[in-house]
Design an enzyme around this catalytic site. Structure first.
Site, PDB file in Angstrom:
ATOM      1  N   ARG A 129       0.625  -0.885   0.054  1.00  0.00           N
ATOM      2  CA  ARG A 129      -0.001  -0.345   0.239  1.00  0.00           C
ATOM      3  C   ARG A 129       0.649   1.154   0.100  1.00  0.00           C
ATOM      4  O   ARG A 129       0.701   2.212  -0.718  1.00  0.00           O
ATOM      5  CB  ARG A 129      -0.565   0.224   0.918  1.00  0.00           C
ATOM      6  CG  ARG A 129      -2.092  -0.926   0.965  1.00  0.00           C
ATOM      7  CD  ARG A 129      -2.863  -0.523   2.323  1.00  0.00           C
ATOM      8  NE  ARG A 129      -2.105  -0.989   4.033  1.00  0.00           N
ATOM      9  CZ  ARG A 129      -3.150  -1.175   4.530  1.00  0.00           C
ATOM     10  NH1 ARG A 129      -4.213  -0.061   4.500  1.00  0.00           N
ATOM     11  NH2 ARG A 129      -2.302  -0.874   5.815  1.00  0.00           N
ATOM     12  N   LYS A 143     -11.296 -14.593   5.122  1.00  0.00           N
ATOM     13  CA  LYS A 143     -11.948 -15.622   5.315  1.00  0.00           C
ATOM     14  C   LYS A 143     -12.989 -14.452   5.412  1.00  0.00           C
ATOM     15  O   LYS A 143     -14.348 -14.972   4.787  1.00  0.00           O
ATOM     16  CB  LYS A 143     -11.803 -15.843   7.119  1.00  0.00           C
ATOM     17  CG  LYS A 143     -10.678 -15.043   7.887  1.00  0.00           C
ATOM     18  CD  LYS A 143     -10.802 -15.294   9.492  1.00  0.00           C
ATOM     19  CE  LYS A 143      -9.897 -13.960  10.056  1.00  0.00           C
ATOM     20  NZ  LYS A 143      -8.682 -13.568   9.777  1.00  0.00           N
ATOM     21  N   ILE A 181      -2.621 -25.754  10.497  1.00  0.00           N
ATOM     22  CA  ILE A 181      -3.433 -26.796  11.091  1.00  0.00           C
ATOM     23  C   ILE A 181      -4.743 -27.030   9.537  1.00  0.00           C
ATOM     24  O   ILE A 181      -5.212 -26.565   8.792  1.00  0.00           O
ATOM     25  CB  ILE A 181      -5.143 -26.407  12.186  1.00  0.00           C
ATOM     26  CG1 ILE A 181      -3.961 -26.362  13.332  1.00  0.00           C
ATOM     27  CG2 ILE A 181      -5.315 -28.064  12.148  1.00  0.00           C
ATOM     28  CD1 ILE A 181      -5.021 -25.446  14.736  1.00  0.00           C
ATOM     29  N   LYS A 212     -15.172 -18.218  10.215  1.00  0.00           N
ATOM     30  CA  LYS A 212     -14.966 -18.931   9.882  1.00  0.00           C
ATOM     31  C   LYS A 212     -15.863 -20.897  10.085  1.00  0.00           C
ATOM     32  O   LYS A 212     -15.197 -21.790   8.856  1.00  0.00           O
ATOM     33  CB  LYS A 212     -13.572 -19.306  10.640  1.00  0.00           C
ATOM     34  CG  LYS A 212     -11.954 -19.050  10.912  1.00  0.00           C
ATOM     35  CD  LYS A 212     -11.454 -18.525  11.706  1.00  0.00           C
ATOM     36  CE  LYS A 212      -9.964 -17.853  11.814  1.00  0.00           C
ATOM     37  NZ  LYS A 212      -9.119 -17.404  13.427  1.00  0.00           N
TER      38      LYS A 212
END
Length: 461
Positions: free
Chosen positions: A72, A135, A166, A235
């Site tokens: 940016r 997300k 994960i 999520k």
């Protein structure tokens, strides 16, 4: 030592192809990668592209050529280039131009809805597969991104959007696609898990635990997305969409944060050999016709595997017809863990560019409706400040019975002005439980409803 990633020169060309020769002398064209964002995660992605360049070339089947990094603020380019040991010419403040530069893969780690959505759609229109950690965007408008990926014949991968390092989304999307998932239950926000863990360990209140999380870098300057449950809700929407082959958005998710969890609630949980966790819960109805998706704090017994998940770790249980219970556990945030997931996706989509083909697209064939929270069957823990006089317990019990809610256990603490009743219910529709609480608040015998919390699992009486 690794030779570092293949970096394009000012003219966009690779100066030396000799290191890219493979068996039989065949020259493999590099996979051109554009990176949107160079914050904590983006910086780590660039580092890993350098330190693992040789191995990544072998895993992909072609070199990964970093053709541009969009940032940016131009004034930070010299500092960032020096930090990463890459030429300043690799950086640009023109994100829109970068995604039209002939990239094979665009990695998006800037977050937010816009300009991320427009940049991703433009990248796909120009033939680039996309790896994203976004997300919020996926939970709000994943259907548009999937449709664009299908239209332009490219991949959309986003393992890093949920639970950091994960491996969770790909198992749902690919490994368990032959099974029927019944329930997904987990801790998917490290900041809130750290706060609640510290409250349990030290007896601190919410404010003190949040201050500690901020001091350690676990909480943002504005922590509302975490502590109010917005992050976990996004999520949960992604997890439910994958698990139940239906379109679920963040707006479909029932959400409560942890700001109202008190030290007294934590103490009560401890008395019942339980802990409080912010849970994301996605579940199929018994008849398979609807799904419930919710995020809220809940008491769980210490015997539950999620009870032992402390600090800023994440853990998710998946319950499926054939597989039974499967648990995923690890670090759910941070530059390194998130970059690990990004690079895993990058290798996957780059392989597709080398050998042809695509990964799985959207699977929303089931089109299951998301049921209202009021229809969800759950249990409550309720702490009441009551007047110490005859008949109070009977009045309280009558209020529960009036709304069709059965009491599992009731305990009285203290006497006279300090009298409290702690009630744990059996399972009932959430609407009936909420109506019971509203009724209790109107009763003369109840001075205050001190605390209300949902319960998962069997608490000790």
């Amino acid at each position: 030592m690794s030779a570092g990633p293949v970096l394009a020169g000012p003219d966009g060309r690779i100066p030396d192809m000799s290191a890219q020769r493979r068996k039989g002398g065949e020259v493999m064209a590099p996979i051109r990668v554009g990176l949107l964002g160079c914050g904590v995660v983006g910086t780590e992605v660039v580092r890993q592209l350098q330190t693992q360049a040789d191995d990544l070339t072998q895993r992909v089947g072609a070199p990964l050529e970093l053709v541009g990094i969009a940032v940016r603020r131009a004034k930070r380019i010299p500092e960032k280039a020096a930090e990463l040991g890459v030429p300043e010419s690799l950086f640009t403040t023109d994100s829109a131009e970068l995604v039209t530069r002939g990239c094979d893969v665009v990695v998006e780690v800037i977050g937010g809805i816009e300009p991320a959505r427009s940049l991703i759609l433009s990248a796909m229109e120009h033939g680039a597969s996309v790896v994203s950690a976004n997300k919020a965007l996926l939970a709000e408008d994943g259907a548009t991104l999937y449709a664009a990926a299908e239209k332009h014949g490219v991949d959309l991968y986003y393992e890093a959007a949920v639970a950091g390092a994960i491996p969770l989304l790909r198992p749902l999307r690919e490994s368990m696609v032959g099974d029927q998932v019944h329930r997904v239950l987990g801790i998917v926000n490290g900041t809130t898990n750290f706060i609640l863990s510290r409250m349990h360990e030290t007896g601190a209140g919410f404010t003190e635990a949040l201050e500690e999380a901020s001091a350690l870098g676990y909480a943002e300057a504005d922590p509302s997305a975490d502590v109010e449950g917005f992050d976990a809700a996004a999520k949960a929407a992604i997890l439910a969409s994958l698990a139940f082959h239906s379109r679920v958005t963040a707006a479909d998710v029932y959400r409560e944060g942890i700001t109202e969890v008190s030290a007294a609630d934590v103490a009560s949980a401890r008395d019942m050999n339980s802990v409080i966790k912010l849970l994301a819960i996605c579940e199929l109805s018994p008849d398979g016709s609807t799904i419930g998706v919710r995020v809220h704090p809940a008491m769980i017994p210490r015997s539950h595997p999620l009870a032992g998940v402390g600090d800023a770790f994440n853990a998710v249980f998946v319950e499926a017809e054939a597989a039974g219970q499967v648990m995923f556990y690890g670090r759910g945030a941070g530059g390194g863990p998130t970059a690990s997931a990004v690079l895993g996706d990058l290798v996957a989509v780059a392989r597709h560019k080398v050998v042809g083909g695509r990964g799985p697209g959207e699977s929303a064939y089931a089109q299951l409706a998301v049921r209202p929270m009021g229809e969800t069957i759950t249990r409550y823990y309720i702490c009441l400040d009551v007047a110490e006089k005859p008949g109070v317990l009977a009045q309280v019990a009558a209020a529960f019975a009036e709304h069709g809610v059965s009491i599992q256990t009731v305990r009285q603490h203290g006497h006279a002005d300090d009298a409290t009743l702690v009630v744990v219910t059996h399972r009932a529709p959430d609407s009936a439980l909420a109506a019971t609480v509203a009724h209790l608040r109107t009763m003369d015998a109840v001075r205050a409803v001190a605390s209300v919390m949902r319960v998962e699992g069997d608490l000790e009486s």
